[in-house]
Scaffold this motif. Structure first.
Motif, PDB file in Angstrom:
ATOM      1  N   ALA A   1      57.904  82.033  33.058  1.00 37.77           N
ATOM      2  CA  ALA A   1      56.848  82.958  33.501  1.00 37.77           C
ATOM      3  C   ALA A   1      55.494  82.251  33.477  1.00 37.77           C
ATOM      4  O   ALA A   1      54.709  82.348  34.430  1.00 37.77           O
ATOM      5  CB  ALA A   1      56.823  84.199  32.598  1.00 37.77           C
ATOM      6  N   PHE A   2      55.223  81.489  32.407  1.00 36.46           N
ATOM      7  CA  PHE A   2      53.954  80.752  32.353  1.00 36.46           C
ATOM      8  C   PHE A   2      53.886  79.695  33.459  1.00 36.46           C
ATOM      9  O   PHE A   2      52.849  79.506  34.087  1.00 36.46           O
ATOM     10  CB  PHE A   2      53.784  80.080  30.983  1.00 36.46           C
ATOM     11  N   ALA A   3      55.009  79.016  33.686  1.00 30.80           N
ATOM     12  CA  ALA A   3      55.022  77.926  34.675  1.00 30.80           C
ATOM     13  C   ALA A   3      54.813  78.443  36.087  1.00 30.80           C
ATOM     14  O   ALA A   3      54.325  77.723  36.956  1.00 30.80           O
ATOM     15  CB  ALA A   3      56.345  77.160  34.582  1.00 30.80           C
ATOM     16  N   SER A   4      55.187  79.707  36.329  1.00 30.35           N
ATOM     17  CA  SER A   4      55.054  80.240  37.691  1.00 30.35           C
ATOM     18  C   SER A   4      53.960  81.306  37.777  1.00 30.35           C
ATOM     19  O   SER A   4      53.932  82.070  38.754  1.00 30.35           O
ATOM     20  CB  SER A   4      56.403  80.784  38.158  1.00 30.35           C
ATOM     21  N   ASN A   5      53.109  81.328  36.751  1.00 33.96           N
ATOM     22  CA  ASN A   5      51.970  82.266  36.763  1.00 33.96           C
ATOM     23  C   ASN A   5      52.374  83.716  36.912  1.00 33.96           C
ATOM     24  O   ASN A   5      51.719  84.481  37.617  1.00 33.96           O
ATOM     25  CB  ASN A   5      51.002  81.909  37.892  1.00 33.96           C
ATOM     26  N   GLU A   6      53.479  84.072  36.273  1.00 36.37           N
ATOM     27  CA  GLU A   6      53.924  85.466  36.315  1.00 36.37           C
ATOM     28  C   GLU A   6      53.681  86.099  34.958  1.00 36.37           C
ATOM     29  O   GLU A   6      53.520  85.389  33.955  1.00 36.37           O
ATOM     30  CB  GLU A   6      55.421  85.514  36.656  1.00 36.37           C
ATOM     31  N   PRO A   7      53.661  87.453  34.887  1.00 34.04           N
ATOM     32  CA  PRO A   7      53.462  88.076  33.579  1.00 34.04           C
ATOM     33  C   PRO A   7      54.643  87.826  32.643  1.00 34.04           C
ATOM     34  O   PRO A   7      55.754  87.528  33.107  1.00 34.04           O
ATOM     35  CB  PRO A   7      53.350  89.577  33.899  1.00 34.04           C
ATOM     36  N   ILE A   8      54.419  87.947  31.351  1.00 31.20           N
ATOM     37  CA  ILE A   8      55.497  87.822  30.370  1.00 31.20           C
ATOM     38  C   ILE A   8      56.547  88.887  30.677  1.00 31.20           C
ATOM     39  O   ILE A   8      56.191  90.052  30.917  1.00 31.20           O
ATOM     40  CB  ILE A   8      54.934  88.021  28.942  1.00 31.20           C
ATOM     41  N   PRO A   9      57.844  88.525  30.725  1.00 25.23           N
ATOM     42  CA  PRO A   9      58.881  89.535  31.006  1.00 25.23           C
ATOM     43  C   PRO A   9      58.720  90.760  30.094  1.00 25.23           C
ATOM     44  O   PRO A   9      58.418  90.614  28.903  1.00 25.23           O
ATOM     45  CB  PRO A   9      60.185  88.791  30.730  1.00 25.23           C
ATOM     46  N   ALA A  10      58.933  91.948  30.673  1.00 15.91           N
ATOM     47  CA  ALA A  10      58.618  93.190  29.970  1.00 15.91           C
ATOM     48  C   ALA A  10      59.363  93.321  28.641  1.00 15.91           C
ATOM     49  O   ALA A  10      58.794  93.777  27.642  1.00 15.91           O
ATOM     50  CB  ALA A  10      58.941  94.375  30.873  1.00 15.91           C
ATOM     51  N   ASP A  11      60.643  92.917  28.614  1.00 16.92           N
ATOM     52  CA  ASP A  11      61.407  93.086  27.361  1.00 16.92           C
ATOM     53  C   ASP A  11      60.855  92.182  26.258  1.00 16.92           C
ATOM     54  O   ASP A  11      60.898  92.529  25.081  1.00 16.92           O
ATOM     55  CB  ASP A  11      62.905  92.812  27.593  1.00 16.92           C
ATOM     56  N   ILE A  12      60.297  91.038  26.652  1.00 20.20           N
ATOM     57  CA  ILE A  12      59.753  90.110  25.646  1.00 20.20           C
ATOM     58  C   ILE A  12      58.391  90.617  25.175  1.00 20.20           C
ATOM     59  O   ILE A  12      58.108  90.636  23.967  1.00 20.20           O
ATOM     60  CB  ILE A  12      59.665  88.675  26.218  1.00 20.20           C
ATOM     61  N   SER A  13      57.570  91.086  26.111  1.00 23.77           N
ATOM     62  CA  SER A  13      56.260  91.584  25.661  1.00 23.77           C
ATOM     63  C   SER A  13      56.425  92.878  24.858  1.00 23.77           C
ATOM     64  O   SER A  13      55.651  93.131  23.933  1.00 23.77           O
ATOM     65  CB  SER A  13      55.285  91.699  26.828  1.00 23.77           C
TER      66      SER A  13
END
Ligand SMILES: Cc1cc2nc3c(=O)[nH]c(=O)nc-3n(C[C@H](O)[C@H](O)[C@H](O)COP(=O)(O)OP(=O)(O)OC[C@H]3O[C@@H](n4cnc5c(N)ncnc54)[C@H](O)[C@@H]3O)c2cc1C
Length: 394
Positions: free
Chosen positions: A349-361
């Motif tokens: 997610a960080f490498a592709s500039n996407e938000p942290i996956p919802a289940d992880i956040s």
């Protein structure tokens, strides 16, 4: 030699590199650069291969929780064999260590684990070779699982290949150059160019960031020793749990029909092809002779392996504060296999500039809490005890 242009360069063909490459290969073209002739040669091929959400530093245990679903129900075609199987964990307390055991029990209950507190004799129900006269009480926890690390690693790499990515072996990343918006990484087996580099080099992550011209972050390897020996003649060891003393001076577990024991050593060392330390081998044998009824007639196999830690023992995942296109996936300590699936999703997610996956956040993991820039650069030993968790694990 022509430069090969990809979307993501991943440094390291261990479980971290393979898993993040898997996640990234659905977003773009990936090249994994591995300095050895085969993947998994270092830490990944040398672990105790267990998984539990109930031990280890807090954020790692949450990443294990977020990984569990993948291991229990991998995508169709990922593997022909189950990735996880029941193992169980048994903790033993000597005279004077009951308080430690009871704190461990409280912590496990707090984390939602089912536990069975018993006497030293009661422990024999789970592991018949414990020398019960050496202990006063015990605790059994059934949730601990074995992970088939090789099947997991091969599953990731097969899927990367199927999605057009590749593993380049014998390709030690020797130089990193930032040219405009891209990185150029040179190896003896080719030159690679990509806008994003993922640093998944295990014990070498610090070296990689220095080569890339970035600041020191104190994410460094510690050696651990493991020894393998034959089980007692005629014994069925398949259901024995991973067995620890709660004071964290040893653990042993069944390993492919034999027994693996570690004296849970933790020695700061340079990144290298770690070897078993002979003094630690002797200590491991002594622990088995003192605390079990087993007799080690000969050592069948022994190895050393690197466990790489940040000073707070928590994950180091995310963009380097000095260069957002250089993504760390590091600091796995003894959790890199068990927490690897979610750690890879986070890094991708960080490498592709996407938000942290919802289940992880939802588990309370934020970019700041795992950032390589979180300012935990402390004393040179890099050690900091984590209270209330079993640090010997893994
Ligand atoms: C004795 C022991 C027991 C453990 N038990 C457990 C356990 O039960 N459960 C668990 O989850 N974890 C356990 N661990 C920890 C686990 O093994 C690690 O956290 C995990 O393997 C780390 O994976 P990695 O991919 O980061 O590192 P590695 O597997 O070491 O991979 C890093 C790769 O980077 C490559 N590399 C380095 N520099 C370069 C370069 N310049 N260019 C190209 N490639 C490079 C290396 O060759 C290596 O293959 C244990 C570890 C040990 C030693």
């Amino acid at each position: 030699m022509a430069v090969e242009v990809v979307d993501y360069i991943v440094i390291g063909g261990g479980i971290a590199g393979a898993s993040v490459a898997y996640e990234l290969s659905s977003k773009g073209k990936v090249a994994i650069l591995e300095m050895e002739s085969a993947p998994g040669y270092h830490s990944t091929g040398r672990s105790a291969a267990v998984m539990s959400e109930n031990y280890g530093p807090a954020l790692w245990s949450r990443l294990v929780t977020a990984s569990r679903g993948f291991y229990e129900n991998p995508p169709a075609g990922f593997t022909d064999v189950p990735l996880v199987s029941p193992r169980g964990a048994l903790f033993l307390a000597r005279e004077g260590e009951q308080e430690l055991l009871s704190r461990q029990a409280d912590e496990l209950v707090r984390r939602g684990a089912t536990i069975d507190v018993t006497s030293a004799e009661g422990a024999l129900r789970f592991c018949p070779v414990v020398k019960s006269s050496e202990f006063v009480s015990a605790l059994y926890e059934p949730d601990c699982m074995d992970i088939d690390t090789n099947a997991l690693l091969m599953g990731y790499l097969k899927a990367v290949r199927a999605r057009g990515g590749k593993l380049v072996a014998n390709a030690r990343a020797e130089t990193f150059e930032r040219r405009g918006d891209t990185w150029v990484v040179c190896t003896r087996n080719g030159t690679f160019e990509a806008p994003v580099v993922v640093n998944a080099a295990g014990g070498w992550v610090q070296e990689m960031s220095s080569l890339a011209g970035l600041s020191y972050r104190n994410v460094v390897p510690f050696r651990r020793t493991a020894v393998v020996f034959d089980p007692p003649d005629g014994s069925d060891i398949s259901s024995w749990p991973m067995t620890f003393d709660v004071a964290e001076t040893f653990y042993f577990k069944p390993e492919a029909g034999k027994i693996m024991v570690s004296p849970v050593d933790m020695a700061l060392c340079e990144p290298c092809d770690a070897q078993a330390d002979e003094l630690e081998v002797a200590i491991a044998i002594d622990r088995i002779h003192r605390f079990t009824t087993m007799n080690i007639r000969s050592v069948k196999h022994k190895w050393g392996g690197l466990r790489t830690f940040a000073p707070d023992h928590e994950p180091v995942i995310g963009p380097d504060p000095e260069e957002p296109s250089f993504i760390w996936l590091a600091g796995q300590g003894g959790n890199g296999v068990m927490g690897g699936a979610a750690a890879a999703r986070l890094a991708a997610a960080f490498a592709s500039n996407e938000p942290i996956p919802a289940d992880i956040s939802a588990l309370g993991i934020t970019a700041e809490s795992v950032s390589p820039g979180r300012g935990c650069v402390v004393d040179a030993s890099g050690r900091k005890p984590v209270v209330g968790t079993l640090e010997a694990f893994g």
